[in-house]
Design a protein around this motif. Structure first.
Motif, PDB file in Angstrom:
ATOM      1  N   GLU A   1       0.846  -1.187   0.000  1.00  0.00           N
ATOM      2  CA  GLU A   1       0.000   0.000   0.000  1.00  0.00           C
ATOM      3  C   GLU A   1       0.886   1.243   0.000  1.00  0.00           C
ATOM      4  O   GLU A   1       1.129   1.863   1.032  1.00  0.00           O
ATOM      5  N   ILE A   2       1.388   1.582  -1.179  1.00  0.00           N
ATOM      6  CA  ILE A   2       2.279   2.728  -1.312  1.00  0.00           C
ATOM      7  C   ILE A   2       1.497   3.999  -1.634  1.00  0.00           C
ATOM      8  O   ILE A   2       1.827   5.087  -1.163  1.00  0.00           O
ATOM      9  N   VAL A   3       0.432   3.886  -2.414  1.00  0.00           N
ATOM     10  CA  VAL A   3      -0.297   5.050  -2.906  1.00  0.00           C
ATOM     11  C   VAL A   3      -1.484   5.424  -2.029  1.00  0.00           C
ATOM     12  O   VAL A   3      -1.729   6.602  -1.746  1.00  0.00           O
ATOM     13  N   TYR A   4      -2.243   4.430  -1.561  1.00  0.00           N
ATOM     14  CA  TYR A   4      -3.518   4.693  -0.880  1.00  0.00           C
ATOM     15  C   TYR A   4      -3.345   5.559   0.380  1.00  0.00           C
ATOM     16  O   TYR A   4      -4.040   6.581   0.531  1.00  0.00           O
TER      17      TYR A   4
ATOM     18  N   PRO B   1      -1.067   7.836   1.396  1.00  0.00           N
ATOM     19  CA  PRO B   1      -0.826   9.263   1.135  1.00  0.00           C
ATOM     20  C   PRO B   1      -2.031   9.973   0.514  1.00  0.00           C
ATOM     21  O   PRO B   1      -2.271  11.151   0.797  1.00  0.00           O
ATOM     22  N   VAL B   2      -2.799   9.264  -0.331  1.00  0.00           N
ATOM     23  CA  VAL B   2      -3.987   9.867  -0.926  1.00  0.00           C
ATOM     24  C   VAL B   2      -5.015  10.189   0.159  1.00  0.00           C
ATOM     25  O   VAL B   2      -5.638  11.266   0.152  1.00  0.00           O
ATOM     26  N   ILE B   3      -5.182   9.290   1.102  1.00  0.00           N
ATOM     27  CA  ILE B   3      -6.113   9.539   2.206  1.00  0.00           C
ATOM     28  C   ILE B   3      -5.672  10.746   3.025  1.00  0.00           C
ATOM     29  O   ILE B   3      -6.478  11.621   3.371  1.00  0.00           O
ATOM     30  N   LEU B   4      -4.396  10.822   3.339  1.00  0.00           N
ATOM     31  CA  LEU B   4      -3.883  11.943   4.110  1.00  0.00           C
ATOM     32  C   LEU B   4      -4.081  13.260   3.356  1.00  0.00           C
ATOM     33  O   LEU B   4      -4.448  14.284   3.951  1.00  0.00           O
ATOM     34  N   ALA B   5      -3.832  13.247   2.045  1.00  0.00           N
ATOM     35  CA  ALA B   5      -4.018  14.457   1.244  1.00  0.00           C
ATOM     36  C   ALA B   5      -5.479  14.890   1.232  1.00  0.00           C
ATOM     37  O   ALA B   5      -5.789  16.092   1.330  1.00  0.00           O
TER      38      ALA B   5
ATOM     39  N   ALA C   1     -12.819   2.064  10.747  1.00  0.00           N
ATOM     40  CA  ALA C   1     -12.620   0.619  10.895  1.00  0.00           C
ATOM     41  C   ALA C   1     -11.259   0.184  10.366  1.00  0.00           C
ATOM     42  O   ALA C   1     -10.948  -1.010  10.365  1.00  0.00           O
ATOM     43  N   LYS C   2     -10.461   1.176   9.936  1.00  0.00           N
ATOM     44  CA  LYS C   2      -9.126   0.894   9.402  1.00  0.00           C
ATOM     45  C   LYS C   2      -9.189  -0.044   8.185  1.00  0.00           C
ATOM     46  O   LYS C   2      -8.354  -0.928   8.015  1.00  0.00           O
ATOM     47  N   ARG C   3     -10.207   0.177   7.332  1.00  0.00           N
ATOM     48  CA  ARG C   3     -10.343  -0.625   6.121  1.00  0.00           C
ATOM     49  C   ARG C   3     -10.109   0.249   4.891  1.00  0.00           C
ATOM     50  O   ARG C   3     -10.564   1.389   4.831  1.00  0.00           O
ATOM     51  N   LEU C   4      -9.413  -0.303   3.920  1.00  0.00           N
ATOM     52  CA  LEU C   4      -9.225   0.337   2.629  1.00  0.00           C
ATOM     53  C   LEU C   4     -10.229  -0.263   1.656  1.00  0.00           C
ATOM     54  O   LEU C   4     -10.321  -1.481   1.530  1.00  0.00           O
ATOM     55  N   VAL C   5     -10.971   0.590   0.984  1.00  0.00           N
ATOM     56  CA  VAL C   5     -12.037   0.138   0.096  1.00  0.00           C
ATOM     57  C   VAL C   5     -11.535   0.110  -1.344  1.00  0.00           C
ATOM     58  O   VAL C   5     -10.949   1.082  -1.828  1.00  0.00           O
ATOM     59  N   ARG C   6     -11.735  -1.018  -2.013  1.00  0.00           N
ATOM     60  CA  ARG C   6     -11.367  -1.158  -3.428  1.00  0.00           C
ATOM     61  C   ARG C   6     -12.622  -0.909  -4.261  1.00  0.00           C
ATOM     62  O   ARG C   6     -13.550  -1.712  -4.271  1.00  0.00           O
TER      63      ARG C   6
ATOM     64  N   LYS D   1      -4.798  10.019 -17.777  1.00  0.00           N
ATOM     65  CA  LYS D   1      -3.366  10.139 -17.502  1.00  0.00           C
ATOM     66  C   LYS D   1      -3.080  10.487 -16.041  1.00  0.00           C
ATOM     67  O   LYS D   1      -2.025  10.105 -15.511  1.00  0.00           O
ATOM     68  N   VAL D   2      -3.972  11.228 -15.399  1.00  0.00           N
ATOM     69  CA  VAL D   2      -3.764  11.624 -14.003  1.00  0.00           C
ATOM     70  C   VAL D   2      -4.400  10.622 -13.049  1.00  0.00           C
ATOM     71  O   VAL D   2      -3.751  10.104 -12.136  1.00  0.00           O
ATOM     72  N   ALA D   3      -5.686  10.354 -13.263  1.00  0.00           N
ATOM     73  CA  ALA D   3      -6.410   9.482 -12.337  1.00  0.00           C
ATOM     74  C   ALA D   3      -5.985   8.024 -12.462  1.00  0.00           C
ATOM     75  O   ALA D   3      -5.974   7.293 -11.462  1.00  0.00           O
ATOM     76  N   GLY D   4      -5.629   7.590 -13.680  1.00  0.00           N
ATOM     77  CA  GLY D   4      -5.311   6.177 -13.905  1.00  0.00           C
ATOM     78  C   GLY D   4      -4.228   5.633 -12.999  1.00  0.00           C
ATOM     79  O   GLY D   4      -4.438   4.608 -12.332  1.00  0.00           O
ATOM     80  N   PRO D   5      -3.050   6.263 -12.915  1.00  0.00           N
ATOM     81  CA  PRO D   5      -2.000   5.742 -12.027  1.00  0.00           C
ATOM     82  C   PRO D   5      -2.435   5.693 -10.567  1.00  0.00           C
ATOM     83  O   PRO D   5      -2.065   4.773  -9.832  1.00  0.00           O
ATOM     84  N   LEU D   6      -3.222   6.681 -10.141  1.00  0.00           N
ATOM     85  CA  LEU D   6      -3.704   6.678  -8.761  1.00  0.00           C
ATOM     86  C   LEU D   6      -4.674   5.515  -8.532  1.00  0.00           C
ATOM     87  O   LEU D   6      -4.584   4.821  -7.506  1.00  0.00           O
ATOM     88  N   MET D   7      -5.579   5.318  -9.469  1.00  0.00           N
ATOM     89  CA  MET D   7      -6.556   4.234  -9.320  1.00  0.00           C
ATOM     90  C   MET D   7      -5.863   2.880  -9.279  1.00  0.00           C
ATOM     91  O   MET D   7      -6.203   2.018  -8.456  1.00  0.00           O
ATOM     92  N   ARG D   8      -4.890   2.692 -10.158  1.00  0.00           N
ATOM     93  CA  ARG D   8      -4.164   1.419 -10.164  1.00  0.00           C
ATOM     94  C   ARG D   8      -3.315   1.278  -8.892  1.00  0.00           C
ATOM     95  O   ARG D   8      -3.216   0.187  -8.330  1.00  0.00           O
ATOM     96  N   GLY D   9      -2.715   2.376  -8.451  1.00  0.00           N
ATOM     97  CA  GLY D   9      -1.897   2.324  -7.249  1.00  0.00           C
ATOM     98  C   GLY D   9      -2.695   2.009  -6.007  1.00  0.00           C
ATOM     99  O   GLY D   9      -2.159   1.435  -5.040  1.00  0.00           O
ATOM    100  N   MET D  10      -3.986   2.389  -6.010  1.00  0.00           N
ATOM    101  CA  MET D  10      -4.856   2.081  -4.866  1.00  0.00           C
ATOM    102  C   MET D  10      -5.566   0.738  -5.034  1.00  0.00           C
ATOM    103  O   MET D  10      -6.406   0.374  -4.226  1.00  0.00           O
TER     104      MET D  10
END
Length: 245
Positions: free
Chosen positions: A3-6, A8-12, A60-65, A76-85
């Motif tokens: 979980e490298i991307v998810y 930081p995205v939540i914190l942002a 609940a400390k759960r990451l939702v896919r 081009k912008v959203a795609g890498p984030l979506m795949r990273g999450m």
């Protein structure tokens, strides 16, 4: 999986909400399973709903896919984030593949998020929903957790300009009690039950919402049955049939 991307995205996202002072209220989080697979089925009124639905599972400390249309992953912008999450692309021409992937994730103990209305509701009521949420839950042997949110549409929704910098907007999220579909159940009946649960939560959120439109122009964000100028469900269905923006 890493979980490298998810995180930081939540914190942002949380930082942005603090800056904008979005008055976020999340209730019912005790209904999110702390372990094991689950399907979160949420209403859909805004392009930002996946962010807030995901935040609803954070206590609940759960990451939702999330299951999202393939076009988002092609961006081009959203795609890498979506795949990273590790979200799940949905190709409407080959829907079985994404369905099977969601079931596999559920059996592996992950939480999968779906918007069973498929598209944003222009009427700000719960549209007729698809049966995929209850069918995949039954196949994977996991619960369905109904969720609704309200207020996100005031930031960005269909046929309205984006107001992502609008401050002090209340955003309310409620998680309902889970239920457990089985392969022996009638999926159509369960789907109607899920829609009724989502609609009841949404009705309660709308009734308890702390703000009302202050001007005639602001009545757009209230559904017609509450005195707003949003399209009725019938009018919204006609608009959806003519265009998809």
């Amino acid at each position: 999986m890493a979980e490298i991307v998810y995180p930081p995205v939540i914190l942002a996202a949380k930082a942005m909400f603090r800056v904008l002072d979005n008055r976020l209220r999340v209730t019912g989080t005790e209904h999110i399973p702390r372990t094991g697979g689950a399907v979160i089925a949420c209403n859909h009124v805004s392009y930002l709903d996946f962010i807030f639905c995901g935040l609803g599972a954070q206590p609940a400390k759960r990451l939702v896919r999330f299951m999202a249309k393939k076009e988002v992953f092609d961006n081009k912008v959203a795609g890498p984030l979506m795949r990273g999450m590790h979200h799940i692309p949905v190709d409407r021409a080959a829907g079985r593949e994404s369905y099977d992937e969601a079931v596999r994730r559920l059996r592996a103990g992950e939480v999968v998020g779906v918007f069973p209305e498929a598209t944003i509701s222009r009427s700000f009521t719960v549209k007729p929903i698809k049966s995929g949420a209850v069918r995949m839950a039954a196949e994977a042997g996991v619960p369905v957790v109904p969720m609704s949110l309200w207020g996100t549409h005031r930031l960005w929704t269909k046929s309205r300009p984006r107001t992502l910098t609008k401050r002090h907007v209340p955003i309310h999220i409620h998680v309902g009690e889970p239920f457990w579909p089985t392969p022996q159940d009638d999926p159509d009946a369960l789907t109607e039950d899920l829609r009724a649960r989502m609609a009841k939560i949404l009705d309660d959120l709308q009734a308890d919402y702390p703000e009302k439109p202050e001007t005639e122009d602001e009545r757009w964000w209230l559904p017609a049955h509450l005195g707003g100028t949003a399209p009725t469900p019938e009018e919204a269905a006609e608009l959806d049939a003519r265009k998809d923006d």
